[in-house]
Design an enzyme around this catalytic site. Structure first.
Site, mmCIF file in Angstrom:
data_model
loop_
_atom_site.group_PDB
_atom_site.id
_atom_site.type_symbol
_atom_site.label_atom_id
_atom_site.label_comp_id
_atom_site.label_asym_id
_atom_site.label_seq_id
_atom_site.Cartn_x
_atom_site.Cartn_y
_atom_site.Cartn_z
ATOM 1 N N ASP A 251 0.836 -1.196 0.000
ATOM 2 C CA ASP A 251 0.000 0.000 0.000
ATOM 3 C C ASP A 251 0.867 1.240 0.000
ATOM 4 O OD1 ASP A 251 -2.214 -1.506 0.119
ATOM 5 O OD2 ASP A 251 -2.662 -1.135 2.236
ATOM 6 N N LYS A 273 -4.018 2.508 -2.321
ATOM 7 C CA LYS A 273 -5.081 3.426 -2.695
ATOM 8 C C LYS A 273 -4.635 4.794 -2.246
ATOM 9 C CE LYS A 273 -8.208 -0.140 -1.660
ATOM 10 N NZ LYS A 273 -7.271 -0.797 -0.785
ATOM 11 N N VAL A 309 -7.401 -4.588 10.351
ATOM 12 C CA VAL A 309 -8.078 -3.404 10.882
ATOM 13 C C VAL A 309 -8.220 -2.397 9.748
ATOM 14 C CG1 VAL A 309 -8.012 -1.527 12.553
ATOM 15 C CG2 VAL A 309 -7.170 -3.780 13.196
ATOM 16 N N MET A 386 -9.201 7.388 9.156
ATOM 17 C CA MET A 386 -9.596 8.016 7.895
ATOM 18 C C MET A 386 -10.587 9.141 8.103
ATOM 19 S SD MET A 386 -9.853 4.654 5.519
ATOM 20 C CE MET A 386 -11.001 3.673 6.449
HETATM 21 N N1 SAH Z 1 -4.766 -1.101 8.452
HETATM 22 C C1 SAH Z 1 -4.392 0.219 8.922
HETATM 23 C C2 SAH Z 1 -5.481 1.235 8.698
HETATM 24 C C3 SAH Z 1 -5.770 1.509 7.261
HETATM 25 S S1 SAH Z 1 -6.942 2.773 7.069
HETATM 26 C C4 SAH Z 1 -4.022 0.128 10.402
HETATM 27 O O1 SAH Z 1 -4.260 -0.898 11.039
HETATM 28 O O2 SAH Z 1 -3.484 1.104 10.926
HETATM 29 C C5 SAH Z 1 -5.923 4.181 6.833
HETATM 30 C C6 SAH Z 1 -6.062 5.118 8.011
HETATM 31 O O3 SAH Z 1 -5.293 4.646 9.103
HETATM 32 C C7 SAH Z 1 -5.502 6.478 7.752
HETATM 33 O O4 SAH Z 1 -6.411 7.307 7.034
HETATM 34 C C8 SAH Z 1 -5.282 6.999 9.151
HETATM 35 O O5 SAH Z 1 -6.480 7.394 9.767
HETATM 36 C C9 SAH Z 1 -4.810 5.743 9.843
HETATM 37 N N2 SAH Z 1 -3.330 5.670 9.867
HETATM 38 C C10 SAH Z 1 -2.555 4.735 9.325
HETATM 39 N N3 SAH Z 1 -1.259 4.965 9.580
HETATM 40 C C11 SAH Z 1 -1.203 6.086 10.310
HETATM 41 C C12 SAH Z 1 -0.158 6.842 10.893
HETATM 42 N N4 SAH Z 1 1.133 6.490 10.759
HETATM 43 N N5 SAH Z 1 -0.482 7.953 11.593
HETATM 44 C C13 SAH Z 1 -1.771 8.321 11.724
HETATM 45 N N6 SAH Z 1 -2.799 7.639 11.204
HETATM 46 C C14 SAH Z 1 -2.530 6.549 10.500
#
Ligand code: SAH
Length: 487
Positions: A251, A273, A309, A386
């Site tokens: 990703d 995406k 998640v 998000m």
């Molecule tokens: N699978 C991922 C989430 C994917 S959805 C997980 O478990 O973290 C993508 C969202 O995750 C982003 O829009 C943001 O809200 C959050 N996110 C992912 N990485 C992040 C980071 N390093 N700092 C802040 N938010 C993050």
């Protein structure tokens, strides 16, 4: 440069080995000898309590008194482990004259054999030697390798050892045999054993040996959580999978620092995406996984945070299962956990929050389907993924559902990365604060009483920015405040 040592693994079962010395060092040596099935003969005026126990149990023989060369009678090896240099010398000299190999603890010069640092996984032993010159370096290296070599290596050696005769009969020529091993090791066996599916692994080997053509090595997909960005938050299993991959489908959210740790030869395909849209559609990601797995490759599907998640990991597994492709999942540290930790926000706290919810709200539709009455309850923490683009709607619905306007929030942008920023404030001011500080994706919203703790407990990067204060950078102040429509 003197000649290197000749490495060897000795079979000492039921063989007498003399250990001179009865202290702590001797005890360690004796323990290792017992582990190898040897019959230690310990010569010393007195023994440690443990050595004494072993002597009374008959596991070792105790020769009392001071060293005499007669102690060497009938032994195969000698270890001098006293703290008296003269005695150690005498032992080494006596051994030399009888052509016995001797190890003098901590004295490379006097030793005619060295004891390496060893890693054991079942019958598999990895021995490391610095030629006696720097045993600490060997030990240090052992500790590093320990973490890499998981238990499945022992099971792997076991499995092949049990089929040894059959493998020889089936592939009498060395070249054939080597190819068979290479294919088997590159195939599903190590994975199956790591997943503790010993039965299936044995079955696979059985079939591979029975079939007239070498068994096909089916491709395999590992869904790997890459964590939030700091490569230190990868798991060992994630690193292993990335090191064994032929193809990595990652990703956009996966950080470059993480990607740098992947196997160099692995093909990397970005399927992320992008915030604004879908640069590669989910069906295309499915098709790519299938195509590469069917070509017999080891595919790693690398996702930000945790694959299960808000990562569509479930859909991908359903697809793989439907198409008969094998898979495994390596969890990752999800954004909520990482952002909480790196912002100094404990997601639960005895005084403030008894539960935490992971919520996603990236568009109006998803806002409408949430249970706002439940989300607005007090004494709970919301971690909203998000959410950057929908903060206005989020605030309005939360207030309407009864959450207090003064409820603390923290927006954590780029959590765990060098450029992390944290903005704190209260629910009432949430969209305005995000706008003021131009919070960009990826950012996580943490709402609840615990969010206020960031102001005191922060430890990583800069202190939190107050949501109601003007941004300090003049460049940002002048810039038109546009809220990133990124998620
Ligand atoms: N699978 C991922 C989430 C994917 S959805 C997980 O478990 O973290 C993508 C969202 O995750 C982003 O829009 C943001 O809200 C959050 N996110 C992912 N990485 C992040 C980071 N390093 N700092 C802040 N938010 C993050």
């Amino acid at each position: 440069m003197s000649a290197p040592l000749f490495p060897l693994f000795a079979d000492l079962r039921q063989r007498a080995v003399l250990v001179v010395g009865g202290g702590a060092v001797a005890e360690r040596k004796v323990e290792a000898l017992l582990h190898a099935g040897a019959l230690p003969r310990v010569g010393a005026p007195a023994l440690t309590a443990r050595l004494d126990d072993w002597a009374r149990q008959g596991r070792i023989a105790h020769v009392e008194g001071g060293f005499t060369p007669a102690w060497l009678e009938g032994v195969w090896l000698v270890v001098a482990a006293t703290d008296d240099a003269r005695v150690n010398h005498a032992v080494a000299a006596a051994a030399e004259s009888r052509r016995l190999l001797a190890n003098v603890v901590d004295d490379a010069e006097l030793s005619s054999f060295h004891v390496p640092a060893v890693i054991e996984r079942g019958a598999l032993q990895v021995a490391i030697s610095s030629g006696g010159g720097a045993p600490m370096v060997a030990r240090h290296l052992r500790r590093q390798l320990e973490t890499w070599l998981d238990d499945s290596w022992g099971a792997l050696v076991d499995l092949f050892a049990r089929q040894r005769q059959r493998i020889r009969a089936r592939f009498p020529q060395l070249g054939q045999r080597r190819r068979f091993f290479e294919d088997a090791l590159a195939g599903p066996l190590p994975q199956l054993l790591r997943r503790r599916q010993t039965e299936r692994a044995a079955q696979w080997l059985d079939e591979a040996l029975a079939s007239p053509v070498a068994a096909a090595c089916p491709g395999f997909v590992t869904l790997v959580g890459a964590g939030p960005g700091d490569p230190g938050l990868l798991t060992l299993n994630a690193l292993r999978a990335m090191n064994e991959a032929d193809v990595i489908l990652h990703d956009r959210l996966v950080s470059n620092d993480v990607l740098r740790l992947a196997r160099r030869d692995a093909a990397r395909i970005e399927v992320g995406k992008s915030a604004s849209g879908h640069s590669v559609r989910q069906e295309q990601i499915h098709a790519l996984m299938l195509e590469h797995a069917r070509a017999g490759l080891r595919v790693v599907r690398l996702k930000g945070g945790d694959p299960f998640v808000f990562g569509r990991g479930g859909e991908e597994l359903e697809f793989l299962r439907a198409h008969g492709v094998g898979y495994a999942v390596v969890p990752g540290i999800t954004a909520a956990l990482a952002c909480g930790a790196y912002a100094g926000i404990p997601l639960t706290h005895r005084d403030h929050a008894q539960s935490v919810r992971l919520v996603t709200a990236h568009c109006k539709d998803s806002l409408d389907t949430l249970d706002w009455a439940a989300l607005a309850q007090e004494r709970q923490t919301l971690a909203v993924y998000m959410g950057v683009a929908g903060l206005d709607g989020f605030r309005a619905r939360m207030l309407a559902a009864g959450r207090a306007p003064g409820t603390p929030f923290a927006l954590v942008e780029n959590g765990s990365r060098a450029v992390q920023r944290v903005v704190t404030g209260t629910l009432d001011d949430l969209p305005a604060a995000a706008l003021r500080h131009r919070v960009q994706s990826p950012a996580l919203l943490i709402l609840g009483e615990v969010a206020a703790l960031a102001d005191t407990l922060h430890w990583f990067g800069d202190a939190p920015l107050r949501g109601d204060a003007a941004p300090s950078s003049p460049a940002l102040k002048d810039a038109a405040p546009t809220l990133a429509h990124a998620a």
